[in-house]
Write a protein that holds these residues in place. Structure first.
Motif, mmCIF file in Angstrom:
data_model
loop_
_atom_site.group_PDB
_atom_site.id
_atom_site.type_symbol
_atom_site.label_atom_id
_atom_site.label_comp_id
_atom_site.label_asym_id
_atom_site.label_seq_id
_atom_site.Cartn_x
_atom_site.Cartn_y
_atom_site.Cartn_z
ATOM 1 N N ARG A 219 0.833 -1.208 0.000
ATOM 2 C CA ARG A 219 0.000 0.000 0.000
ATOM 3 C C ARG A 219 0.869 1.260 0.000
ATOM 4 N N GLY A 220 1.967 1.236 0.727
ATOM 5 C CA GLY A 220 2.837 2.401 0.805
ATOM 6 C C GLY A 220 3.589 2.699 -0.477
ATOM 7 N N GLU A 221 3.515 1.786 -1.444
ATOM 8 C CA GLU A 221 4.173 1.987 -2.736
ATOM 9 C C GLU A 221 3.225 2.536 -3.796
ATOM 10 N N VAL A 222 2.030 2.930 -3.373
ATOM 11 C CA VAL A 222 0.993 3.380 -4.320
ATOM 12 C C VAL A 222 0.550 4.796 -3.979
ATOM 13 N N ALA A 223 0.550 5.660 -4.995
ATOM 14 C CA ALA A 223 -0.008 7.010 -4.888
ATOM 15 C C ALA A 223 -1.239 7.092 -5.779
ATOM 16 N N ALA A 224 -2.187 7.951 -5.408
ATOM 17 C CA ALA A 224 -3.403 8.106 -6.211
ATOM 18 C C ALA A 224 -3.837 9.566 -6.219
ATOM 19 N N PHE A 225 -4.353 10.000 -7.371
ATOM 20 C CA PHE A 225 -4.857 11.361 -7.552
ATOM 21 C C PHE A 225 -6.349 11.305 -7.876
ATOM 22 N N GLY A 226 -7.167 12.112 -7.186
ATOM 23 C CA GLY A 226 -8.591 12.156 -7.489
ATOM 24 C C GLY A 226 -9.211 13.481 -7.114
ATOM 25 N N ASP A 227 -10.456 13.681 -7.580
ATOM 26 C CA ASP A 227 -11.120 14.963 -7.330
ATOM 27 C C ASP A 227 -12.583 14.832 -6.931
ATOM 28 N N ASN A 228 -13.170 13.620 -7.047
ATOM 29 C CA ASN A 228 -14.616 13.534 -6.860
ATOM 30 C C ASN A 228 -14.993 12.372 -5.945
ATOM 31 N N LEU A 229 -16.286 12.254 -5.661
ATOM 32 C CA LEU A 229 -16.759 11.285 -4.676
ATOM 33 C C LEU A 229 -16.474 9.848 -5.083
ATOM 34 N N ASN A 230 -16.486 9.563 -6.381
ATOM 35 C CA ASN A 230 -16.213 8.190 -6.813
ATOM 36 C C ASN A 230 -14.732 7.826 -6.718
ATOM 37 N N ASP A 231 -13.902 8.785 -6.279
ATOM 38 C CA ASP A 231 -12.480 8.518 -6.075
ATOM 39 C C ASP A 231 -12.145 8.172 -4.622
ATOM 40 N N VAL A 232 -13.106 8.279 -3.727
ATOM 41 C CA VAL A 232 -12.811 8.120 -2.293
ATOM 42 C C VAL A 232 -12.165 6.773 -2.009
ATOM 43 N N GLU A 233 -12.773 5.678 -2.478
ATOM 44 C CA GLU A 233 -12.237 4.344 -2.192
ATOM 45 C C GLU A 233 -10.846 4.158 -2.791
ATOM 46 N N MET A 234 -10.615 4.719 -3.973
ATOM 47 C CA MET A 234 -9.289 4.645 -4.591
ATOM 48 C C MET A 234 -8.261 5.367 -3.732
ATOM 49 N N LEU A 235 -8.601 6.550 -3.267
ATOM 50 C CA LEU A 235 -7.686 7.327 -2.438
ATOM 51 C C LEU A 235 -7.434 6.623 -1.101
ATOM 52 N N GLN A 236 -8.462 5.988 -0.552
ATOM 53 C CA GLN A 236 -8.296 5.244 0.690
ATOM 54 C C GLN A 236 -7.396 4.028 0.500
ATOM 55 N N ALA A 237 -7.442 3.433 -0.687
ATOM 56 C CA ALA A 237 -6.641 2.238 -0.962
ATOM 57 C C ALA A 237 -5.166 2.557 -1.095
ATOM 58 N N ALA A 238 -4.849 3.771 -1.542
ATOM 59 C CA ALA A 238 -3.462 4.155 -1.779
ATOM 60 C C ALA A 238 -2.788 4.566 -0.472
#
Length: 281
Positions: A219-238
Motif C-alpha cells: 500500500r505504501g508503494e501506491v499514490a493516487a490522484f482524485g477529485d470527486n466522490l467516486n475517487d474516495v475508495e481509490m484514495l483510501q486504498a493508496a
C-alpha cells in the motif's frame, strides 16, 4: 518507501477544465514511466470513452475503467472483469422507472451496443454531448430491460445533483441493495451528477487493491490522484492519496495531501514532488 504505482483519475484530475491534457502532465507521467513506475488511469469512463485520453499518454498505461469493473492493458488484454448479473440490473431498472430518461446500460462489447438507452435525450445539453461523442457505440432499446441479453458492466443514471442524490438514497433503501454498489459523481457548479450502479463490491478502490495484490505492490508503494466522490475508495486504498485543488468539498475535508488544480497541472506537480522527488518534501 518509493512509489511503484500511480493511479490517476481522468475528469477533473488528469484533464483540465477544457478536457485537454496539459503538456506538463504528459511529461511528468513519461518521466515516471521512464523510472519504471507503473501508471494506471482509473476512471468512471468505460474503456472506449477513455481510450482517446489514454492514447494521448506515453506507454505502457494500465486502464482501470468503468469505476473498477474492467482492467485493460496496453496489449489489449483484459485481466480483470467484474460484470453485474442481468437479473440485478433488471431489478434496478424496475425500481427506478421514474428516472428512465437519464438511465442507460453499459456492456463489455467490441463497439456497437456498448451503451443502451431507451431514448437519446438530445434536448438535454449534457446528454446530447455524450450521445454525439459516443454515437457509434449507442443503441436505443424500448423498454430498456429488453437490452439485457447478457450481463452488463453497470446501470448508469445522470441528471441534476439533487435528483441523483434522491435516486442514490432510493437505491440504498432497496431490500436487495447488497446486490450492487453505488458510485456517485457530482459537478455542483453545473448541476450535473452521475449515479453508476456497479456489481456488488466493485469500486475504483476495490479493483485498485486487487491489481496491487496481483502486481505485488505494498500500500505504501501506491499514490493516487482524485477529485470527486467516486475517487474516495481509490484514495483510501493508496498509501499516498493526493487530492486535486479543485476537488469537491467532501474530498478536501478528508485532510489528504493536496496538489494544485487540474487547470494548473496538479497531477504533474504531485508526481514531481511526491513520486519523482524533484522538490523538497
Amino acid at each position: 518507501m518509493p512509489i511503484r504505482l500511480v493511479a490517476i483519475d481522468i475528469d477533473g484530475t488528469l484533464l483540465d477544465s477544457q478536457w485537454r491534457l496539459p503538456a506538463r502532465n504528459y511529461d511528468a507521467i513519461a518521466a515516471a514511466i521512464d523510472q519504471g513506475i507503473e501508471i494506471a488511469v482509473v476512471t468512471g469512463r468505460r474503456y472506449d470513452f477513455a481510450r482517446p485520453v489514454i492514447d494521448l499518454l506515453p506507454r505502457p498505461i494500465t486502464a482501470i475503467v468503468s469505476n473498477g469493473a474492467i482492467v485493460r492493458l496496453s496489449d489489449g488484454s483484459t485481466p480483470i472483469r467484474h460484470l453485474m448479473p442481468a437479473r440485478v440490473a433488471e431489478a434496478v431498472l424496475r425500481a427506478t422507472a421514474d428516472f428512465r430518461d437519464g438511465a442507460g446500460i453499459i456492456f463489455d462489447r467490441p463497439r456497437e451496443g456498448q451503451v443502451a438507452f431507451e431514448r437519446i435525450d438530445l434536448a438535454h445539453p449534457s446528454r446530447r454531448g455524450y450521445a454525439e461523442r459516443n454515437r457509434e457505440f449507442i443503441i436505443e432499446v424500448d423498454p430498456l430491460e429488453r437490452a439485457l441479453t447478457e450481463d452488463p458492466i453497470q446501470v448508469m443514471f445522470n441528471g441534476g445533483v439533487a435528483e441523483m442524490r434522491a435516486l442514490a438514497d432510493r437505491l440504498r433503501s432497496l431490500p436487495d441493495s447488497a446486490s450492487f454498489t453505488i458510485s456517485l459523481t457530482e459537478y455542483e457548479s453545473r448541476d450535473f451528477s452521475l449515479v453508476d450502479v456497479m456489481p456488488a463490491g466493485c469500486t475504483k478502490g476495490s479493483t485498485l487493491i486487487e491489481w496491487m495484490e496481483r502486481r505485488g505492490y505494498a500500500r505504501g508503494e501506491v499514490a493516487a490522484f482524485g477529485d470527486n466522490l467516486n475517487d474516495v475508495e481509490m484514495l483510501q486504498a493508496a498509501g499516498f492519496p493526493i487530492v486535486m485543488g479543485n476537488a469537491v468539498p467532501g474530498l478536501l475535508a478528508m485532510g489528504w495531501t493536496m496538489t494544485d488544480t487540474h487547470d494548473n497541472a496538479g497531477v504533474a506537480q504531485g508526481i514531481e514532488r511526491y513520486v519523482l522527488r524533484k522538490w523538497e518534501v
